[in-house]
Scaffold this active site. Structure first.
Site, PDB file in Angstrom:
ATOM      1  N   ASP A  99     -15.581  -3.805  -1.006  1.00 15.60           N
ATOM      2  CA  ASP A  99     -15.215  -3.567   0.388  1.00 15.60           C
ATOM      3  C   ASP A  99     -16.492  -3.321   1.186  1.00 15.60           C
ATOM      4  O   ASP A  99     -17.296  -2.450   0.833  1.00 15.60           O
ATOM      5  CB  ASP A  99     -14.295  -2.363   0.497  1.00 15.60           C
ATOM      6  CG  ASP A  99     -13.127  -2.457  -0.476  1.00 15.60           C
ATOM      7  OD1 ASP A  99     -12.536  -3.545  -0.570  1.00 15.60           O
ATOM      8  OD2 ASP A  99     -12.815  -1.455  -1.151  1.00 15.60           O
ATOM      9  N   ASP A 148       0.846  -1.189   0.000  1.00 16.03           N
ATOM     10  CA  ASP A 148       0.000   0.000   0.000  1.00 16.03           C
ATOM     11  C   ASP A 148       0.882   1.240   0.000  1.00 16.03           C
ATOM     12  O   ASP A 148       1.813   1.354   0.817  1.00 16.03           O
ATOM     13  CB  ASP A 148      -0.905   0.013   1.231  1.00 16.03           C
ATOM     14  CG  ASP A 148      -1.974  -1.080   1.173  1.00 16.03           C
ATOM     15  OD1 ASP A 148      -2.136  -1.690   0.101  1.00 16.03           O
ATOM     16  OD2 ASP A 148      -2.638  -1.307   2.201  1.00 16.03           O
TER      17      ASP A 148
END
Length: 234
Positions: free
Chosen positions: A131, A9
């Site tokens: 998500d 990330d």
């Protein structure tokens, strides 16, 4: 054998991790993005590498394209890229850089007609990032409830030639408590698409349990940065 997709990330060119998607919880990882790419590339069970432009997700436009292009040059493994992929121009730019798979979250959830167009141009290369908290799918860097449920969404995309759907239980992400096994298995039964587990995976035992549930791929974030995770994994 379940395939591992370790995560990198990015914020400001740095390798970080968040907890539950909270940008205020940013933790620096010990390896740089380039070092992480090299480290993950040595494991046979790693099928590709997951790279997310976190500021791109927040700002709704790609931010780390230059760095991601450089990272692609440093591994023979496929990369799947997410964060800020909101238009065809950005996807085309990544495609030209040799990126293999494109993770689309927010716009894939909110604009099905656009998603259909993109999938027709890049069949079996688009991965939807789904998500959720409970049944609700969240968008814009996990900051907004889309108002769309998992079940309703899967019905809308069932016929598309997707490369897969990454399901992340936001409440599990970064918590080191294991993924939502039950929900992941349930979603896997609802769709013909490959369901990629994500969020909270801790160790080989978690991977084995997902494998038994019929899950073939798993994104591993925080745990993949720990040497102990890789013990016994070839």
């Amino acid at each position: 054998m379940i395939h591992i997709i370790p995560a990198i990330d990015l914020i400001d060119g740095q390798n970080v991790r968040l907890t539950k998607g909270d940008y205020q919880s940013k933790t620096m990882m010990k390896r740089t993005p380039a070092e992480a790419i090299q480290f993950y590339s040595q494991f046979e069970q790693v099928c590709r590498i997951h790279v997310v432009d976190l500021m791109g997700a927040l700002k709704q436009e790609a931010v780390e394209t230059s760095l991601i292009t450089e990272l692609k040059k440093q591994t023979q493994l496929p990369l799947q890229i997410g964060g800020g992929l909101r238009n065809k121009e950005t996807i085309a730019k990544y495609d030209a850089a040799g990126i293999d798979y494109f993770i689309i979250g927010t716009r894939a959830i909110t604009d099905i007609e656009w998603l259909k167009e993109v999938v027709s141009e890049y069949p079996n290369r688009i991965i939807v990032g789904m998500d959720a908290k409970e049944e609700d799918i969240y968008i814009n860097g996990w900051t907004e409830n889309s108002g769309i449920t998992i079940t309703d969404y899967l019905t809308q995309v069932e016929s598309l030639e997707l490369a897969g759907i990454i399901y992340t239980d936001i409440n599990k992400d970064g918590m080191n408590q294991g993924p939502n096994f039950e929900k992941t298995a349930y979603i896997n039964q609802l769709t013909r698409h490959i369901v990629i587990a994500s969020g909270g995976i801790r160790d080989k035992a978690d991977l084995n349990r997902l494998d038994k549930e019929g899950i073939t791929q798993a994104v591993v974030g925080k745990a993949s940065h720990q040497a102990a995770f890789w013990e016994g994994i070839q």
